[in-house]
Design an enzyme around this catalytic site. Sequence first.
Site, PDB file in Angstrom:
ATOM      1  N   GLU A 113      42.504  32.481  42.058  1.00  0.00           N
ATOM      2  CA  GLU A 113      43.497  33.080  42.956  1.00  0.00           C
ATOM      3  C   GLU A 113      42.877  33.734  44.196  1.00  0.00           C
ATOM      4  O   GLU A 113      43.261  33.429  45.323  1.00  0.00           O
ATOM      5  CB  GLU A 113      44.330  34.098  42.172  1.00  0.00           C
ATOM      6  CG  GLU A 113      45.481  34.665  42.979  1.00  0.00           C
ATOM      7  CD  GLU A 113      46.505  35.397  42.144  1.00  0.00           C
ATOM      8  OE1 GLU A 113      46.792  34.977  41.006  1.00  0.00           O
ATOM      9  OE2 GLU A 113      47.032  36.415  42.628  1.00  0.00           O
ATOM     10  N   TYR A 134      35.193  26.497  38.480  1.00  0.00           N
ATOM     11  CA  TYR A 134      35.068  26.655  37.025  1.00  0.00           C
ATOM     12  C   TYR A 134      34.230  25.462  36.532  1.00  0.00           C
ATOM     13  O   TYR A 134      33.732  24.687  37.341  1.00  0.00           O
ATOM     14  CB  TYR A 134      36.447  26.614  36.352  1.00  0.00           C
ATOM     15  CG  TYR A 134      37.413  27.683  36.818  1.00  0.00           C
ATOM     16  CD1 TYR A 134      37.136  29.038  36.620  1.00  0.00           C
ATOM     17  CD2 TYR A 134      38.607  27.347  37.445  1.00  0.00           C
ATOM     18  CE1 TYR A 134      38.026  30.019  37.042  1.00  0.00           C
ATOM     19  CE2 TYR A 134      39.504  28.322  37.862  1.00  0.00           C
ATOM     20  CZ  TYR A 134      39.209  29.657  37.659  1.00  0.00           C
ATOM     21  OH  TYR A 134      40.094  30.606  38.084  1.00  0.00           O
ATOM     22  N   SER A 161      39.740  33.702  45.706  1.00  0.00           N
ATOM     23  CA  SER A 161      39.000  32.855  46.651  1.00  0.00           C
ATOM     24  C   SER A 161      39.932  31.799  47.257  1.00  0.00           C
ATOM     25  O   SER A 161      39.770  31.395  48.413  1.00  0.00           O
ATOM     26  CB  SER A 161      37.820  32.166  45.964  1.00  0.00           C
ATOM     27  OG  SER A 161      38.267  31.305  44.944  1.00  0.00           O
ATOM     28  N   ARG A 218      38.482  28.416  43.714  1.00  0.00           N
ATOM     29  CA  ARG A 218      39.105  28.367  42.379  1.00  0.00           C
ATOM     30  C   ARG A 218      40.016  29.585  42.189  1.00  0.00           C
ATOM     31  O   ARG A 218      39.919  30.569  42.937  1.00  0.00           O
ATOM     32  CB  ARG A 218      38.026  28.367  41.302  1.00  0.00           C
ATOM     33  CG  ARG A 218      37.373  29.723  41.147  1.00  0.00           C
ATOM     34  CD  ARG A 218      36.281  29.741  40.086  1.00  0.00           C
ATOM     35  NE  ARG A 218      36.020  31.097  39.632  1.00  0.00           N
ATOM     36  CZ  ARG A 218      34.980  31.457  38.898  1.00  0.00           C
ATOM     37  NH1 ARG A 218      34.101  30.550  38.518  1.00  0.00           N
ATOM     38  NH2 ARG A 218      34.834  32.714  38.520  1.00  0.00           N
ATOM     39  N   ASP A 245      40.914  39.174  38.797  1.00  0.00           N
ATOM     40  CA  ASP A 245      41.816  40.308  38.563  1.00  0.00           C
ATOM     41  C   ASP A 245      41.397  41.514  39.402  1.00  0.00           C
ATOM     42  O   ASP A 245      42.184  42.085  40.147  1.00  0.00           O
ATOM     43  CB  ASP A 245      41.793  40.722  37.083  1.00  0.00           C
ATOM     44  CG  ASP A 245      41.930  39.548  36.153  1.00  0.00           C
ATOM     45  OD1 ASP A 245      43.065  39.239  35.783  1.00  0.00           O
ATOM     46  OD2 ASP A 245      40.895  38.931  35.815  1.00  0.00           O
ATOM     47  N   TYR A 280      36.264  37.358  38.183  1.00  0.00           N
ATOM     48  CA  TYR A 280      36.404  38.448  39.149  1.00  0.00           C
ATOM     49  C   TYR A 280      37.771  38.469  39.847  1.00  0.00           C
ATOM     50  O   TYR A 280      38.002  39.303  40.708  1.00  0.00           O
ATOM     51  CB  TYR A 280      35.311  38.313  40.222  1.00  0.00           C
ATOM     52  CG  TYR A 280      33.929  38.341  39.627  1.00  0.00           C
ATOM     53  CD1 TYR A 280      33.314  39.554  39.319  1.00  0.00           C
ATOM     54  CD2 TYR A 280      33.245  37.169  39.333  1.00  0.00           C
ATOM     55  CE1 TYR A 280      32.052  39.589  38.753  1.00  0.00           C
ATOM     56  CE2 TYR A 280      31.990  37.198  38.762  1.00  0.00           C
ATOM     57  CZ  TYR A 280      31.392  38.397  38.478  1.00  0.00           C
ATOM     58  OH  TYR A 280      30.151  38.440  37.910  1.00  0.00           O
TER      59      TYR A 280
END
Lengths: 410, 189
Positions: free
Chosen positions: A293, A214, A295, A291, A17, A15
């Site tokens: 970008e 991840y 968040s 993780r 991008d 999510y």
Amino acid sequence: MADRWDIFCRVIDNYGDIGVCWRLSRQLHHELGIPVRLWIDRLEVLTHLCPQVRTNLGSQQVDGIEICQWESCSEETQPARVVIEAFACEIPNCYQSSLLSLHESVPNPPVVWINLEYLSAEDWVSECHGLATPGSSSSLRKYFFFPGFTTETGGLLKEAGLREQVLRYQQEFISQGSRATPDLWARLCSKQGENPLPDSQKMPGELRISLFCYQNPRIPQLLDYWSSRSAPTSLFVTHGLATNQVAKWCGHPLKAGDRLQIGALELLILPFLPPSAYDELLWSCDFNFVRGEDSFVRAQWANRPLIWQIYPQEEAAHHKKLEAFLSLYLGEFSNREAVAEFWRLWNQIPPDRSWANASGIEDAWEKLIHFRQEWNRHSEEWADRLDRKGNLANNLEMFVRKIREETSRS
Amino acid sequence: MSVKLAGDLQSGNVVIVEGNPLVVLKAQYNKSGRNAAVVKLRMKNLLTGRVSETVVKADEKMEQIILDKKECTYSYSAPPVHVFVDGDYNQYEIDAETMADVEKYLMPEMTDVVEVTFYESKPISVVFPKVIIREVEYTEPVTRGDTSGKITKAAVLKHSKYELQVSAFVEIGDKIEIDTETGEFRRRC
């Protein structure tokens, strides 16, 4: 009225991008009054962040943003005069041709074409920020805009009033002795955030942690440890990979809404949280595992210690990126080595010294807890420092104006 | 003309950008996000001498050209050009302006063999050997008892009046080696 901007976004995975593009679109529109058209190739991903979006519509207006299916872009599409391709996604050829024609036939106001790049703390970013790729056959150039943590970069996304909102929320927490974990959990699970503030309080000595990650082989070790500690740990487990890995550790499936007590560890399984609810979670926890970008940036605005799992790259390129951020983030922080050690362990990055001599993640975690209050203060100072560097949407708008002035002069 | 990915460019490569031949002075490759990469290029326009910086995606296709090069020696100057001659006694005039960075190394009857680069048959640049030898015309003598701790001093080259920093022990009439890429003193011969 301001020129319309087109933002193009391809969802590669997860999510991040669309999270960044949706935030940027909303900020440009609501705070800077810029009409935005957002082109996206996988609308169904956006529905998680914005449930009003309908996947069967080629074009729709949501929250002031015109959202368009990528496939509906054609030769007939009238290009905007400011075009952003997010994360080097390459705009469609037909659109590119129309953009070039517009640039050549109606030069004023100048067309500005920007590649919004990935976030990195490495030094080279400031050297490349704002530079243009020459056009192969025309004078239409594409500018590289790099988000970042220093004034020489494009900055970070941050809505107006966010800092004040976070501080108000956390002060309210402190005055109440902090909201009780079950109440916070119920509030987050309701998704709407409309439950009244509860009266009950967080347990003394309880550590409250959010987990968004991840795949990570360190998770079982940490869960084992937290469950065996004497002090209680409440772990808010986000939807997706985090829940799947925790379920594997538990040995049975888990679903949103589940609550389990395993030793000293309480697991609170969350549904997919919309951005505002996720922010609240970050503001409410003592530690946030984040993780990628989006968040990662939100956690930095949360005034709380964070542990970042960086997106893994080929040839271990992410190691350098992690170290570059650690160096900026920790600066002169007195406990920098302990934080760096834990982050490296979490990311499975061998430290400078022999890997075999590195402490286990359990020991590394214990060290973090000892200076939690200092790290908290450091997190607030870090957010203040970032806040003084402006924000990405404003910087982007100023950049467009600068390029236009330069183009008009030349 | 051939196609080369930006990520494979090295300094010295010449590419055509917006119709102009640009020589790559420095190529800096960096991984950006996921598995993408960008290359920052410092390039010099071979026709105008203008140096510019740009950034491109590493998988961007660039038009590379291989330029003709000839070994020549300096013959004479007739402002605003300098004249060089090749082994077959063909003469080539090169604008002094395009030699701005290396003009200081020219001297009458110099024997250095230089490399002249041609674009569409026009000579556009001159590259000197990495190391050349020149004579010091003037430099201040080291004062006995000077305890200022200075380890270099200024020296002016014979013919060119080019001033550079040399070691304190270099004297008038000494032959010195100069690095033509940096313009710096290397050592006394």
